[in-house]
Design a protein around this motif. Structure first.
Motif, PDB file in Angstrom:
ATOM      1  N   GLU A   1       0.875  -1.245  -0.018  1.00 20.38           N
ATOM      2  CA  GLU A   1      -0.015  -0.154  -0.059  1.00 20.38           C
ATOM      3  C   GLU A   1       0.943   1.038   0.096  1.00 20.38           C
ATOM      4  OE1 GLU A   1      -3.033   0.169   3.062  1.00 20.38           O
ATOM      5  OE2 GLU A   1      -3.550  -2.057   2.722  1.00 20.38           O
ATOM      6  N   VAL A   2       2.165   1.090   0.699  1.00 20.73           N
ATOM      7  CA  VAL A   2       3.115   2.451   0.602  1.00 20.73           C
ATOM      8  C   VAL A   2       3.128   3.078  -0.744  1.00 20.73           C
ATOM      9  CG1 VAL A   2       5.035   1.071   0.379  1.00 20.73           C
ATOM     10  CG2 VAL A   2       5.230   3.312   1.416  1.00 20.73           C
ATOM     11  N   LEU A   3       3.251   2.261  -1.744  1.00 20.39           N
ATOM     12  CA  LEU A   3       3.475   2.540  -3.305  1.00 20.39           C
ATOM     13  C   LEU A   3       2.026   3.460  -3.797  1.00 20.39           C
ATOM     14  CD1 LEU A   3       4.694  -0.702  -5.154  1.00 20.39           C
ATOM     15  CD2 LEU A   3       6.061   1.296  -4.134  1.00 20.39           C
ATOM     16  N   GLU A   4       0.886   3.019  -3.373  1.00 19.66           N
ATOM     17  CA  GLU A   4      -0.447   3.651  -3.635  1.00 19.66           C
ATOM     18  C   GLU A   4      -0.252   4.919  -2.763  1.00 19.66           C
ATOM     19  OE1 GLU A   4      -5.020   2.730  -3.867  1.00 19.66           O
ATOM     20  OE2 GLU A   4      -3.534   1.251  -2.898  1.00 19.66           O
ATOM     21  N   GLU A   5       0.278   5.094  -1.586  1.00 16.39           N
ATOM     22  CA  GLU A   5       0.019   6.094  -0.643  1.00 16.39           C
ATOM     23  C   GLU A   5       1.271   7.265  -1.270  1.00 16.39           C
ATOM     24  OE1 GLU A   5       1.105   4.953   3.012  1.00 16.39           O
ATOM     25  OE2 GLU A   5      -0.949   3.978   3.497  1.00 16.39           O
ATOM     26  N   ALA A   6       2.308   6.719  -2.041  1.00 16.28           N
ATOM     27  CA  ALA A   6       3.115   7.751  -2.654  1.00 16.28           C
ATOM     28  C   ALA A   6       2.571   8.358  -3.731  1.00 16.28           C
ATOM     29  CB  ALA A   6       4.470   7.042  -2.937  1.00 16.28           C
ATOM     30  N   ALA A   7       1.558   7.746  -4.455  1.00 15.90           N
ATOM     31  CA  ALA A   7       1.206   8.190  -5.667  1.00 15.90           C
ATOM     32  C   ALA A   7       0.168   9.306  -5.241  1.00 15.90           C
ATOM     33  CB  ALA A   7       0.439   6.995  -6.513  1.00 15.90           C
TER      34      ALA A   7
ATOM     35  N   THR B   1       0.235  11.043  -2.489  1.00 12.97           N
ATOM     36  CA  THR B   1       0.908  12.080  -2.344  1.00 12.97           C
ATOM     37  C   THR B   1       1.205  13.185  -3.514  1.00 12.97           C
ATOM     38  OG1 THR B   1       1.950  10.979  -0.409  1.00 12.97           O
ATOM     39  CG2 THR B   1       2.992  13.061  -1.094  1.00 12.97           C
ATOM     40  N   ASP B   2       1.463  12.583  -4.580  1.00 11.65           N
ATOM     41  CA  ASP B   2       1.846  13.290  -5.761  1.00 11.65           C
ATOM     42  C   ASP B   2       0.555  13.883  -6.457  1.00 11.65           C
ATOM     43  OD1 ASP B   2       4.642  12.775  -5.392  1.00 11.65           O
ATOM     44  OD2 ASP B   2       4.425  10.984  -6.591  1.00 11.65           O
ATOM     45  N   GLY B   3      -0.484  13.558  -5.794  1.00  9.65           N
ATOM     46  CA  GLY B   3      -1.641  14.150  -6.251  1.00  9.65           C
ATOM     47  C   GLY B   3      -2.718  13.093  -7.400  1.00  9.65           C
TER      48      GLY B   3
ATOM     49  N   PHE C   1      -8.401   6.103  -8.771  1.00  3.82           N
ATOM     50  CA  PHE C   1      -8.409   5.435 -10.039  1.00  3.82           C
ATOM     51  C   PHE C   1      -6.867   5.496 -10.891  1.00  3.82           C
ATOM     52  CE2 PHE C   1      -9.266   5.362 -14.622  1.00  3.82           C
ATOM     53  CZ  PHE C   1     -10.102   4.105 -14.904  1.00  3.82           C
ATOM     54  N   GLN C   2      -6.170   6.618 -10.786  1.00  7.84           N
ATOM     55  CA  GLN C   2      -5.193   6.716 -11.187  1.00  7.84           C
ATOM     56  C   GLN C   2      -4.229   5.920 -10.711  1.00  7.84           C
ATOM     57  OE1 GLN C   2      -4.464  11.045 -10.897  1.00  7.84           O
ATOM     58  NE2 GLN C   2      -5.263  11.135 -13.008  1.00  7.84           N
ATOM     59  N   SER C   3      -4.004   5.763  -9.240  1.00  8.40           N
ATOM     60  CA  SER C   3      -3.021   4.809  -8.923  1.00  8.40           C
ATOM     61  C   SER C   3      -3.413   3.434  -8.957  1.00  8.40           C
ATOM     62  CB  SER C   3      -3.219   5.041  -7.081  1.00  8.40           C
ATOM     63  OG  SER C   3      -4.490   4.567  -6.672  1.00  8.40           O
ATOM     64  N   LEU C   4      -4.642   2.810  -9.141  1.00 12.56           N
ATOM     65  CA  LEU C   4      -4.879   1.647  -9.586  1.00 12.56           C
ATOM     66  C   LEU C   4      -4.407   1.368 -10.961  1.00 12.56           C
ATOM     67  CD1 LEU C   4      -6.532  -1.124  -9.252  1.00 12.56           C
ATOM     68  CD2 LEU C   4      -8.537   0.038 -10.149  1.00 12.56           C
ATOM     69  N   ILE C   5      -4.629   2.297 -12.217  1.00 14.85           N
ATOM     70  CA  ILE C   5      -4.220   2.021 -13.421  1.00 14.85           C
ATOM     71  C   ILE C   5      -2.811   2.362 -13.668  1.00 14.85           C
ATOM     72  CG2 ILE C   5      -4.376   2.964 -15.762  1.00 14.85           C
ATOM     73  CD1 ILE C   5      -7.018   1.541 -14.757  1.00 14.85           C
ATOM     74  N   ARG C   6      -2.286   3.133 -12.928  1.00 10.15           N
ATOM     75  CA  ARG C   6      -0.630   3.541 -13.204  1.00 10.15           C
ATOM     76  C   ARG C   6       0.430   2.696 -11.991  1.00 10.15           C
ATOM     77  NH1 ARG C   6      -0.741   9.874 -14.644  1.00 10.15           N
ATOM     78  NH2 ARG C   6      -2.387   9.733 -16.401  1.00 10.15           N
TER      79      ARG C   6
END
Length: 274
Positions: free
Chosen positions: A162-168, A170-172, A176-181
């Motif tokens: 989940e830390v990768l998603e939280e970093a995304a 943080t970048d705004g 849905f964008q965190s899921l796709i990218r």
């Protein structure tokens, strides 16, 4: 003879029996496909010939049904994977007391035979004019495979930190964008497993397209194989074996093409850095 030796021999004998149960039908398939006078007996042909393949390699028998199968199963698989990813995301990332009952309910629906729901589905399709349509059949195939696909996708999604998603975030990025990218690119092997399983199960499905498709030019290969069985028990075994080999080729090629990706783990190396 020692006890361990007897147990080992018994285990080897059991494995040989299981192997024979798989090898014998495959041997018949290969030998009958090149035998002009093939029967149900497993025997080498007196003179090997490719006439069986020449007889089935026609637009009516093979090419049109195979094209229909690719369109039908490919579209249904893409829809299944997309819906499974969207459904698995909240189950993997959000904690709720209803998550476990929901997952158990999903698992229960995978145990329901398709024949149990086919009659009401057929009646519904008649009312909404989806009978004899490729997209309607693909929609039902996708819905029938979706429960197990959600279950698999959720388990694979749990392996992405989940830390990768939280970093995304943080970048705004939105969820849905965190899921796709972020999440889905790291789930390559998991998505491949879900896609292959769904495609294979749909590719071999006979009952659903047989009930929902009426036009001969829209029937997939899983239904057109029924044409090799004639009246009064007459079966053209050689052509049936040749068509079966051609029918199995797309699934085998699909597995070979992505076997490397299936053998690897999630590509998370270097993704988490302090």
């Amino acid at each position: 003879m020692k006890r361990k030796t007897r147990q080992r021999l018994a285990a080897d004998a059991g494995l040989l029996i299981v192997a024979a149960a798989f090898i014998v039908p495959l041997a018949w398939l290969l030998l009958a496909s090149v035998d002009a006078e093939a029967t149900l007996r497993v025997r080498p042909p007196e003179s090997a010939t490719l006439d069986n393949f020449s007889a089935v390699l026609t637009d009516e028998i093979t090419f049109t049904p195979m094209r229909n199968s690719l369109v039908l199963c490919g579209g249904a698989t893409a829809l299944t994977v997309a819906c499974a990813a969207l459904a698995a995301y909240p189950l993997s990332r959000f904690r709720s007391r209803f998550s476990r009952p929901y997952l158990l309910g999903i698992l229960f629906t995978t145990c329901l035979p398709v024949t149990a729901v086919m009659v009401p589905v057929y009646g519904l399709y008649v009312q909404i004019n989806l009978i004899d349509t490729m997209y309607g059949t693909a929609l039902f195939l996708a819905a029938s495979q979706l429960p197990f696909a959600v279950w698999l996708m959720k388990n694979f999604m749990d392996g992405v930190p989940e830390v990768l998603e939280e970093a995304a975030w943080t970048d705004g990025a939105s969820w849905f964008q965190s899921l796709i990218r972020v999440i889905l690119p790291l789930m390559g092997p998991g998505i491949a497993v879900v896609g292959i399983y769904s495609f294979v199960m749909m590719w071999g499905n006979f009952f659903v397209p047989f009930m929902l498709l009426l036009s001969p030019d829209q029937l997939p290969a899983s239904v057109s194989i029924f044409t090799f069985f004639g009246n009064y028990g007459a079966v053209v075994y050689g052509q049936l074996a040749a068509f079966s080999i051609l029918y199995s080729t797309p699934v085998i090629l699909l597995y070979v093409l992505i076997s490397r990706k299936l053998g690897g783990g999630f590509a998370l190396g270097g993704a988490v850095k302090g």
